[in-house]
Design a protein around this motif. Structure first.
Motif, short mmCIF file in Angstrom:
data_model
loop_
_atom_site.label_atom_id
_atom_site.label_comp_id
_atom_site.label_asym_id
_atom_site.label_seq_id
_atom_site.Cartn_x
_atom_site.Cartn_y
_atom_site.Cartn_z
N LEU A 49 -9.86 -7.26 153.07
CA LEU A 49 -11.65 -7.49 152.80
C LEU A 49 -11.36 -9.13 151.67
O LEU A 49 -12.06 -9.63 151.39
CB LEU A 49 -12.68 -6.55 152.52
CG LEU A 49 -12.62 -5.45 153.35
CD1 LEU A 49 -13.14 -4.50 153.26
CD2 LEU A 49 -13.48 -6.02 154.52
N SER A 50 -10.40 -8.70 150.87
CA SER A 50 -10.72 -9.43 149.22
C SER A 50 -10.13 -11.07 150.21
O SER A 50 -10.56 -12.05 149.87
CB SER A 50 -9.61 -9.08 148.63
OG SER A 50 -8.60 -8.92 148.71
N LEU A 51 -8.81 -10.42 150.98
CA LEU A 51 -8.84 -12.42 151.76
C LEU A 51 -9.53 -13.06 152.75
O LEU A 51 -9.31 -14.17 152.48
CB LEU A 51 -6.89 -11.55 152.10
CG LEU A 51 -6.24 -11.49 151.57
CD1 LEU A 51 -5.09 -11.28 152.27
CD2 LEU A 51 -5.52 -12.44 150.17
N GLY A 68 -4.55 -22.71 145.22
CA GLY A 68 -4.37 -21.47 146.17
C GLY A 68 -4.32 -21.24 144.47
O GLY A 68 -4.26 -19.38 145.03
N PHE A 69 -4.17 -21.31 143.65
CA PHE A 69 -4.57 -20.33 142.61
C PHE A 69 -5.55 -19.88 142.07
O PHE A 69 -5.51 -18.69 141.93
CB PHE A 69 -3.72 -20.94 141.24
CG PHE A 69 -3.95 -20.37 140.02
CD1 PHE A 69 -3.27 -19.37 139.49
CD2 PHE A 69 -5.08 -21.02 139.06
CE1 PHE A 69 -3.18 -18.48 138.79
CE2 PHE A 69 -5.02 -20.30 137.86
CZ PHE A 69 -4.16 -19.42 137.17
N VAL A 70 -6.92 -20.84 142.23
CA VAL A 70 -7.88 -20.46 142.01
C VAL A 70 -8.75 -19.39 142.66
O VAL A 70 -8.93 -18.38 142.85
CB VAL A 70 -9.21 -21.55 141.90
CG1 VAL A 70 -10.08 -21.01 142.04
CG2 VAL A 70 -8.70 -22.53 141.39
N TYR A 71 -8.35 -19.47 144.49
CA TYR A 71 -7.84 -18.32 145.38
C TYR A 71 -8.16 -17.12 144.76
O TYR A 71 -8.05 -16.19 145.88
CB TYR A 71 -7.80 -19.74 146.58
CG TYR A 71 -9.16 -20.19 147.78
CD1 TYR A 71 -9.62 -20.71 146.63
CD2 TYR A 71 -9.12 -19.79 148.84
CE1 TYR A 71 -11.65 -21.33 147.18
CE2 TYR A 71 -9.95 -20.71 149.27
CZ TYR A 71 -11.04 -21.30 148.56
OH TYR A 71 -12.07 -22.24 149.08
N LEU A 72 -6.24 -17.24 144.89
CA LEU A 72 -5.56 -15.73 144.55
C LEU A 72 -5.52 -15.34 143.45
O LEU A 72 -6.19 -13.90 143.14
CB LEU A 72 -4.09 -16.27 144.32
CG LEU A 72 -3.10 -15.00 144.29
CD1 LEU A 72 -3.13 -14.35 145.57
CD2 LEU A 72 -1.66 -15.61 143.84
N PHE A 118 -7.30 -16.85 154.72
CA PHE A 118 -6.69 -17.06 153.50
C PHE A 118 -5.80 -18.69 152.94
O PHE A 118 -6.63 -19.62 152.39
CB PHE A 118 -5.88 -16.26 152.14
CG PHE A 118 -5.59 -16.41 151.19
CD1 PHE A 118 -6.39 -16.32 150.34
CD2 PHE A 118 -4.63 -16.83 150.81
CE1 PHE A 118 -6.53 -16.48 148.62
CE2 PHE A 118 -3.71 -17.30 149.18
CZ PHE A 118 -5.05 -17.21 148.61
N CYS A 119 -4.76 -18.63 154.38
CA CYS A 119 -4.54 -19.80 153.63
C CYS A 119 -5.24 -20.56 154.83
O CYS A 119 -5.49 -22.19 154.37
CB CYS A 119 -3.42 -20.11 154.62
SG CYS A 119 -1.79 -18.68 153.83
N GLY A 120 -6.09 -20.51 155.81
CA GLY A 120 -6.79 -21.94 155.98
C GLY A 120 -7.69 -21.98 155.10
O GLY A 120 -8.30 -23.39 155.20
#
Length: 260
Positions: A211-213, A184-188, A135-137
């Motif tokens: 799985l979601s991340l 980050g907000f969009v991905y979260l 996720f962070c990557g």
């Protein structure tokens, strides 16, 4: 070349590592694997100290940077950060040597999806750790692509053409945090919706979270060695597929969709 400017942002990168290391430690306790939290806390302390010293010592760095500075930072970021992120793999004994530890961190952080680990034999702390790295990557990749590669006018996915991410020369690094927060907000948001959808479809909370991340970053690493069909329903598979499509789409398009 603004060397102090580069060092400043490497310091911020180290502090970023400290935050996700703390998150890894929290998950080790939440998953009742406290013996695995030590390596995360150790690296978290080192990153906090080292990053804080770098950021503090270069706090008066020039406020503008060149394209060359941006490229140097880009290379150093992707070379150094995986070295830091691989430490818990080795210190915990999850990987037998540093080579495999580095491979696991690089694969996860670059959302490549390859792994030498057998998911069913891997502690759950490190299954969620791989997902966090993916996720962070994914966020880091999209942010750096927008702020640095776009500003250098390199051929990319076209995300730099969005009016949302208008950049001005010499203001690359200040835009990192601003655009990183948006991405980050969009991905979260998308990952949260995916997780909720998987829970509704019958998946366990841990599986849904991993799985979601993984889906939003299109990393592909899963919490089980068997195929998705053995523990994810058809409805859940559709949700994962949609999330992967959104994760692979133009980030500006995702942002515009959320603003509708």
């Amino acid at each position: 070349m603004a060397i102090t400017r580069i060092i400043l942002w490497l310091g911020y990168s180290a502090l970023f590592c400290a935050i996700i290391m703390a998150l890894g430690a929290l998950f080790s306790f939440a998953l009742l694997e406290p013996h695995l939290g030590g390596p995360f806390l150790f690296v978290c302390g080192l990153c906090t100290l080292f990053g804080g010293l770098l950021a503090f010592s270069t706090r008066n760095a020039p406020v503008r940077e060149s394209s060359k500075d941006a490229m140097i930072f880009l290379v150093l970021f992707w070379a150094v950060i995986p070295l830091v992120l691989c430490i818990p793999f080795k210190l915990s004994g999850v990987t037998p040597d540093w080579t495999r530890a580095y491979f696991e961190s690089v694969s996860a952080f670059t959302t490549t999806g390859a792994s030498t680990l057998v998911a069913d034999d891997t502690p759950r702390t490190f299954l969620i750790w791989r997902s966090i790295l993916q996720f962070c990557g994914g966020v880091a990749s999209a942010t750096l692509a927008v702020v640095i590669l776009a500003a250098l006018n390199l051929t990319g996915s076209g995300i730099h053409k969005s009016k949302l991410f208008t950049l001005r020369r010499g203001e690359l690094f200040p835009r990192l945090l601003a655009i990183g927060k948006i991405i980050g907000f969009v991905y979260l948001v998308i990952a949260t919706l995916c997780c909720v959808g998987l829970l509704i479809s019958g998946s366990h909370l841990f599986d849904a979270l991993c799985l979601s991340l993984s889906a939003i970053s299109t990393g592909g690493l899963t919490p089980h060695s068997s195929g998705l069909s053995s523990y994810v329903s058809r409805f859940g598979a559709i949700i994962i597929a949609i999330t992967c499509v959104l994760g692979a789409a133009n980030i500006a398009l995702d942002w515009d969709m959320l603003r509708l």
